[in-house]
Design a protein around this motif. Sequence first.
Motif, short mmCIF file in Angstrom:
data_model
loop_
_atom_site.label_atom_id
_atom_site.label_comp_id
_atom_site.label_asym_id
_atom_site.label_seq_id
_atom_site.Cartn_x
_atom_site.Cartn_y
_atom_site.Cartn_z
N ILE B 64 0.83 -1.20 0.00
CA ILE B 64 0.00 0.00 0.00
C ILE B 64 0.87 1.25 0.00
CG2 ILE B 64 -1.72 1.31 1.30
CD1 ILE B 64 -3.00 -1.26 2.15
N VAL B 65 1.88 1.26 0.86
CA VAL B 65 2.76 2.44 0.92
C VAL B 65 3.41 2.66 -0.44
CG1 VAL B 65 4.87 3.36 1.95
CG2 VAL B 65 3.17 2.22 3.38
N SER B 66 3.87 1.59 -1.06
CA SER B 66 4.53 1.78 -2.34
C SER B 66 3.49 2.12 -3.41
CB SER B 66 5.43 0.59 -2.62
OG SER B 66 5.09 -0.15 -3.65
N GLY B 67 2.26 1.62 -3.27
CA GLY B 67 1.19 2.02 -4.19
C GLY B 67 0.91 3.51 -4.13
N ILE B 68 0.84 4.05 -2.92
CA ILE B 68 0.57 5.48 -2.77
C ILE B 68 1.72 6.30 -3.36
CG2 ILE B 68 0.18 7.38 -1.13
CD1 ILE B 68 -1.20 5.36 0.71
N SER B 69 2.96 5.92 -3.01
CA SER B 69 4.07 6.77 -3.44
C SER B 69 4.27 6.69 -4.95
CB SER B 69 5.36 6.44 -2.69
OG SER B 69 5.78 5.15 -3.01
N TYR B 70 4.09 5.49 -5.54
CA TYR B 70 4.23 5.40 -6.99
C TYR B 70 3.11 6.17 -7.69
CZ TYR B 70 3.86 3.76 -11.75
OH TYR B 70 3.73 3.73 -13.12
N THR B 71 1.89 6.04 -7.19
CA THR B 71 0.76 6.73 -7.83
C THR B 71 0.96 8.25 -7.80
OG1 THR B 71 -0.68 4.92 -7.17
CG2 THR B 71 -1.76 6.94 -7.87
N LEU B 72 1.44 8.77 -6.67
CA LEU B 72 1.71 10.21 -6.59
C LEU B 72 2.80 10.60 -7.59
CD1 LEU B 72 1.58 10.88 -2.74
CD2 LEU B 72 -0.05 11.67 -4.48
N LEU B 73 3.87 9.79 -7.63
CA LEU B 73 4.96 10.07 -8.56
C LEU B 73 4.44 10.07 -10.00
CD1 LEU B 73 8.22 10.16 -9.01
CD2 LEU B 73 7.89 7.76 -9.63
N TYR B 74 3.65 9.05 -10.31
CA TYR B 74 3.11 8.90 -11.67
C TYR B 74 2.21 10.09 -12.02
CZ TYR B 74 0.32 6.99 -15.53
OH TYR B 74 -0.32 6.81 -16.72
N ALA B 75 1.30 10.42 -11.10
CA ALA B 75 0.35 11.50 -11.39
C ALA B 75 1.09 12.82 -11.62
CB ALA B 75 -0.66 11.64 -10.25
N ILE B 76 2.03 13.13 -10.74
CA ILE B 76 2.73 14.41 -10.85
C ILE B 76 3.65 14.43 -12.06
CG2 ILE B 76 4.37 15.96 -9.72
CD1 ILE B 76 3.04 14.98 -7.04
N SER B 77 4.47 13.38 -12.25
CA SER B 77 5.41 13.45 -13.37
C SER B 77 4.71 13.36 -14.72
CB SER B 77 6.54 12.43 -13.31
OG SER B 77 6.41 11.57 -12.26
N SER B 78 3.64 12.54 -14.82
CA SER B 78 2.99 12.49 -16.13
C SER B 78 2.30 13.82 -16.41
CB SER B 78 2.01 11.31 -16.22
OG SER B 78 0.95 11.49 -15.32
N THR B 79 1.77 14.47 -15.38
CA THR B 79 1.16 15.79 -15.57
C THR B 79 2.19 16.80 -16.07
OG1 THR B 79 -0.44 15.36 -13.82
CG2 THR B 79 -0.11 17.66 -14.42
N VAL B 80 3.35 16.84 -15.41
CA VAL B 80 4.39 17.79 -15.80
C VAL B 80 4.86 17.51 -17.22
CG1 VAL B 80 6.76 18.55 -15.31
CG2 VAL B 80 5.14 18.20 -13.43
N LEU B 81 5.16 16.24 -17.49
CA LEU B 81 5.70 15.87 -18.80
C LEU B 81 4.70 16.18 -19.92
CD1 LEU B 81 8.21 14.60 -20.04
CD2 LEU B 81 7.18 12.35 -19.76
#
Lengths: 274, 294
Positions: B64-81
């Motif tokens: 779960i912890v890694s799910g949350i951190s990856y999802t945040l990373l994915y959401a933010i970096s894909s948005t920026v990119l």
Amino acid sequence: MIQSAKRNWLLDILMLPIAIVTFFPFYLIIINTVKSQAETARHPMGWPKVWNFSNYVKVFEETPLLRSFGNSLTITVFSVMFMVLFGAMAAYPVVFNANKMNKIITTYLLAGFLIPFQTTLIPLFELMTGLHLVNKLSGLIVLYMGGAVFVFFLMMGYMKTIPKELPEAAVIDGCSIWGIFWRIILPLLKPITVTSIIYQTMWIWNDFLAPMLFLNSSNKATLVLLVYKAKGEFSVNWPMFMTLTVIVLIPIFIFFVVMQKQIVKGIVGGAVKG
Amino acid sequence: MPKFLKQLQYQLFLIPILLFYTLFTIYPLIKSFIFSLTDFNGYNKNYNFVGMSNYLKIFKDDAIVSGISYTLLYAISSTVLITLVAIPLALILDQNFFTKNIHRAIFFFPSIPSGLLLAYIWGFILAPISSGVLNTVLREVFNLGPQPWLSDPNLAKLMTIIVAAWAGAGWHAVLYLAFLQGISKDYYEAASIDGAGRWGQIRHITLPLLAPAMTVSIMLLLTGGLKVFEIPFALTRGGPGFETHTITQVIVLRGISEVQYGLASAMSIVFFLIVLVITFFQVSWMQKREERVL
């Protein structure tokens, strides 16, 4: 911009390689549908030595492709039809019979935008099982009906541009409230109906999570689900898998070509109003 | 016709939507909240109220912890990119050149098929063995050994984000394009009379006037990114380990596969709050920014 009357041919040259790279994945899968497994493994990018279309025949023989197409079509057509109808119906009293209660109902419905489908997944699973709606096309259609809220929102924005005098005049002429909706309001909603249909069709046709969870038997699978299941079966046979993917992409491609202008208008309409 | 009868006739139109929306959205949301406070396992109807303990368990569960951190990373970096690609792309596609329409279609097309299909196509390119297209190129052109595109934690994260950007940039470019075409030509004429160059015009006129488009586009990207499931699932199945596990995958795994309804529901509620808070701050911050620049 200002010099836009003149065509800038430098951009044609500059954009060409970028466009090629963007489209390259699609070229790759198409080219590999006509190769043998060995040739795909050795030269995945190369032009095929012999054009062999047997994979296309085999995919139709080995997967329930037509059945899945029918399932996708059934689910999409009925879900979208009901969503658009219910969305339009709901916008009608909210716009033409504005009162305090309808304001509250609007807020209640708009709250739906903030609720991700995932948040409701566990109870939905329990509910769908309890209602015996699992593994039924009708179950999925009913499940998608929550999406009518998005249509409601689009319709409400558009309906506000219809002059209030129109239904009022119809009432004086003796038209019922029911009749006004079907005979006057609904025909006027055509542009936003097209936008709603496009948005919801793309969502339902492409959805994977809900079919994966709520349709287990392979004769109920949608096209996307069929590709997912085939990924396991054809795990070592890339040409076969690519062929299936290409066939599944064909209806989407036709939809894209026919609807491109409308899709773009839809994005614009949705975004500017949103 | 009595007034209340007329009112009633109108209100009947709301019944279908209220029924379906309440049954399939609101009722499950409330139930999620109730489940999250219990030890309900999906079968045993005699479940107990356990207070916040499911919520505390979330932070001890590695997946779960890694799910949350990856999802945040994915959401933010894909948005920026996607934003960094879509704005220049829209500026170019707004220009007049011979192949403009075909380019618009090419960049837009990847937004139309299901994310699952797109990710599988990329799976072929990024496959680890010799048939992987990218590894074939590396071998034949650069004489390099195969790279673990989807099995190295960092590379796998990067690749899921790149595939997402490829799939989403065209759609958002069209959105920006729509706003660009609404900008009045007068601004540019006035600026060029004042001696502003092309770059100056973009910086001082175009980009500020795109502020409302950015609010909408970034909101769609962030909420979409937080809800992501298909692209990472199809590319990596959430692996290696739980490195590219998404929140949605966690809810499906813990809730439906392992029937831990309580824990998965607590995760759902936390997820709901994350989406709510991020969307609220993003939209209100960017709307303030709109007021400042416009």
